[in-house]
Write an enzyme that holds these catalytic residues in place. Structure first.
Site, PDB file in Angstrom:
ATOM      1  N   GLU A 124      32.850  19.163  -3.005  1.00 47.63           N
ATOM      2  CA  GLU A 124      31.897  19.413  -4.094  1.00 47.63           C
ATOM      3  C   GLU A 124      30.470  19.556  -3.579  1.00 47.63           C
ATOM      4  O   GLU A 124      29.653  20.247  -4.177  1.00 47.63           O
ATOM      5  CB  GLU A 124      31.962  18.253  -5.110  1.00 47.63           C
ATOM      6  CG  GLU A 124      32.502  18.693  -6.450  1.00 47.63           C
ATOM      7  CD  GLU A 124      32.642  17.554  -7.452  1.00 47.63           C
ATOM      8  OE1 GLU A 124      33.538  17.653  -8.295  1.00 47.63           O
ATOM      9  OE2 GLU A 124      31.871  16.580  -7.424  1.00 47.63           O
ATOM     10  N   HIS A 137      55.580  16.072  10.350  1.00 44.56           N
ATOM     11  CA  HIS A 137      56.917  16.604  10.071  1.00 44.56           C
ATOM     12  C   HIS A 137      56.888  17.577   8.893  1.00 44.56           C
ATOM     13  O   HIS A 137      57.922  17.945   8.354  1.00 44.56           O
ATOM     14  CB  HIS A 137      57.887  15.447   9.818  1.00 44.56           C
ATOM     15  CG  HIS A 137      57.989  14.546  11.023  1.00 44.56           C
ATOM     16  ND1 HIS A 137      59.035  14.610  11.910  1.00 44.56           N
ATOM     17  CD2 HIS A 137      57.141  13.602  11.493  1.00 44.56           C
ATOM     18  CE1 HIS A 137      58.832  13.722  12.886  1.00 44.56           C
ATOM     19  NE2 HIS A 137      57.694  13.098  12.649  1.00 44.56           N
ATOM     20  N   LYS A 147      36.085  24.282 -17.539  1.00 44.72           N
ATOM     21  CA  LYS A 147      35.885  23.555 -18.800  1.00 44.72           C
ATOM     22  C   LYS A 147      35.614  24.537 -19.937  1.00 44.72           C
ATOM     23  O   LYS A 147      36.132  24.388 -21.035  1.00 44.72           O
ATOM     24  CB  LYS A 147      34.700  22.586 -18.674  1.00 44.72           C
ATOM     25  CG  LYS A 147      34.945  21.459 -17.699  1.00 44.72           C
ATOM     26  CD  LYS A 147      33.750  20.513 -17.665  1.00 44.72           C
ATOM     27  CE  LYS A 147      33.901  19.544 -16.508  1.00 44.72           C
ATOM     28  NZ  LYS A 147      32.694  18.789 -16.238  1.00 44.72           N
TER      29      LYS A 147
HETATM   30  O1  PA5 Z   1      30.897  14.025  -8.528  1.00 44.96           O
HETATM   31  C1  PA5 Z   1      30.808  14.366  -9.686  1.00 44.96           C
HETATM   32  O2  PA5 Z   1      29.706  14.487 -10.231  1.00 44.96           O
HETATM   33  C2  PA5 Z   1      32.021  14.625 -10.521  1.00 44.96           C
HETATM   34  O3  PA5 Z   1      33.194  14.512  -9.810  1.00 44.96           O
HETATM   35  C3  PA5 Z   1      32.093  13.624 -11.651  1.00 44.96           C
HETATM   36  O4  PA5 Z   1      32.125  12.333 -11.120  1.00 44.96           O
HETATM   37  C4  PA5 Z   1      33.307  13.853 -12.540  1.00 44.96           C
HETATM   38  O5  PA5 Z   1      33.304  15.146 -13.028  1.00 44.96           O
HETATM   39  C5  PA5 Z   1      33.329  12.865 -13.676  1.00 44.96           C
HETATM   40  O6  PA5 Z   1      32.163  12.956 -14.417  1.00 44.96           O
HETATM   41  P1  PA5 Z   1      31.718  11.824 -15.412  1.00 44.96           P
HETATM   42  O7  PA5 Z   1      31.482  10.594 -14.622  1.00 44.96           O
HETATM   43  O8  PA5 Z   1      30.468  12.341 -16.045  1.00 44.96           O
HETATM   44  O9  PA5 Z   1      32.833  11.644 -16.401  1.00 44.96           O
END
Ligand code: PA5
Length: 446
Positions: free
Chosen positions: A286, A307, A421
């Site tokens: 990310e 394996h 989303k």
């Molecule tokens: O690193 C990030 O920002 C995302 O992975 C969020 O943690 C994830 O989308 C969950 O978001 P939230 O904590 O707002 O529910």
């Protein structure tokens, strides 16, 4: 001490090419500290370990103790950064077969809201019938669909079971002001912990996001934080490159990327570290995968995956490098015994500990992969303890920030995660998505 060894990268990159990034890595580290780089409103994690107060830790531990005293099972509801950190640390520090031991000191800590699977949720609710339960619901935005759905379902179950006492079975971790979860937590009177504005989800394991579930599971969060604090100091802005393993790791992986090694496989010979790799994949994927750039983070658990994935790693397309998390000392001891008949031919191992065999497998694999053209980075931790896992996770965070800046991206945003989303909400006819719904159904010919 956590040790970094980049000497086995030579099959892909000259050490001089890594060293060429030394100054840039040091400068990138400074940017994380002086806040002059991209995404500088999300740098709260940099000095987070050293800023955690005794009072904050005490509050987390008290809430965890309260939940643990009321429940045999604590369900932690969250996704992404609000899930993987706690899951990773919990798995790394928990007996692999804890669920087979009849005597327990701590509640089972399990996870929900990281998927929308009806099967998973049904089976969870079904299994929970046999246990007293509590929940920790975690969402920074307070609006993420997956955990919101899971929480609606689990909250209903808790409300049904405990009535007026239900609020004592739920704790929330969310933004200090905004979001549906904050509104709900306030209105229901849940014990609520704050995720600081300036800490993004994937960098939040040292906030109550990670600490509360871990404390509920009986993990030594003091030691976990202490390990991170020491690594914060060991990777500080004035620490020279030669002593800063986060800067060196960031430089090595970027030098490899520049030479065409586009996939990094995080490998470990300890199954308990599998979710550390999942956490790491989110952190790096990310943070770096944007603007058409980024090393793709993958993982394997060895020797199991030799394996299955071993063939590709050894002889497939040469765009891979491997980073091994090596655990120097096994805290458990199992010796291989001699057998008088030796029908399996294994007496050459008699008297050896399994860990010795595992270490020889590790060394043999590194050499084979290097010979096959897969550069290798080794990160060695002394043992799988709360202290060293805290240090390791902070080291990876620091290296990720440095690495993202070396790559020329903002390591603290994730604009790409919104695309799915929008489509999902359009397909579900969410109010406010009317135009998107019309467009997507036309596209699908419906
Ligand atoms: O690193 C990030 O920002 C995302 O992975 C969020 O943690 C994830 O989308 C969950 O978001 P939230 O904590 O707002 O529910």
């Amino acid at each position: 001490m956590i040790k970094l060894d980049i000497s086995q990268t030579a099959c892909g990159v000259d050490i001089a090419e890594i060293d060429a990034l030394k100054n840039a890595a040091v400068e990138s580290n400074k940017l994380l500290h002086n806040g002059q780089g991209a995404g500088n409103d999300f740098l709260g994690w940099v000095n987070l370990p050293s800023s955690i107060t005794e009072a904050e830790l005490a509050a987390v531990k008290a809430a965890a103790k309260g939940l643990a005293s009321r429940a045999e099972v604590v369900i932690v509801i969250g996704i992404g950064g609000s899930y993987l950190g706690a899951k990773a640390v919990l798995e790394a520090l928990t007996d692999s077969f804890h669920y087979l031991h009849k005597k327990r000191e701590n509640p089972y800590v399990i996870f929900a809201g990281q998927n929308i699977s009806e099967t998973y949720t049904y089976e969870l609710l079904d299994a929970l019938k046999e246990y007293s339960i509590a929940a920790v619901v975690i969402s920074k935005s307070g609006t993420t669909t997956e955990p919101a759905i899971a929480f609606r379902i689990i909250k209903a179950e808790i409300d049904k079971r405990y009535g007026a006492e239900a609020k004592n079975h739920i704790a929330a971790v969310t933004d200090k002001q905004r979001g549906a979860l904050k509104t709900l937590a306030d209105s229901e009177g849940y014990d609520t912990f704050v995720i600081p504005d300036n800490v993004g989800g994937r960098y939040s394991v040292l906030t109550p996001v990670g600490l509360l579930p871990l404390a509920a599971a009986g993990i030594d969060v003091d030691e976990f934080v202490r390990g991170a604090q020491d690594m914060e100091a060991a990777t500080g802005e004035d620490v020279p490159y030669e002593q800063n393993i986060a800067a060196q790791y960031a430089a090595a992986r970027n030098a490899l990327y520049k030479k065409g090694y586009k996939i990094e496989i995080l490998a470990s010979y300890e199954p308990r570290l599998q979710y550390v790799a999942e956490w790491w994949k989110q952190l790096y994927g990310e943070s770096e995968g944007k603007d058409g750039k980024g090393i793709f983070p993958a993982s394997v658990t060895l020797t199991a995956d030799l394996h299955s994935m071993g063939q590709y790693i050894q002889q497939g397309e040469r765009i891979l490098f491997e980073t091994v998390i090596s655990v120097a000392n096994s805290q458990r001891k199992v010796e291989i015994e001699a057998d008088k008949d030796n029908l399996d031919g294994l007496n050459f191992l008699a008297g050896k500990r399994m860990d010795e065999v595992n270490k020889m497998a590790e060394l043999g694999v590194v050499l084979a992969h290097v010979d096959g053209g897969v550069p290798n980075i080794k990160i060695e931790i002394p043992e799988m303890s709360a202290y060293w896992i805290g240090a390791l996770l902070y080291m990876f965070e620091k290296a990720c920030g440095i690495s993202g800046y070396l790559l020329g991206v903002n390591p603290f945003d994730q604009p790409g995660v919104e695309a799915y989303k929008k489509n999902m909400f359009a397909l579900l006819n969410k109010p406010g998505y009317e135009a998107e719904s019309k467009a997507i159904f036309e596209r699908l010919g419906k």
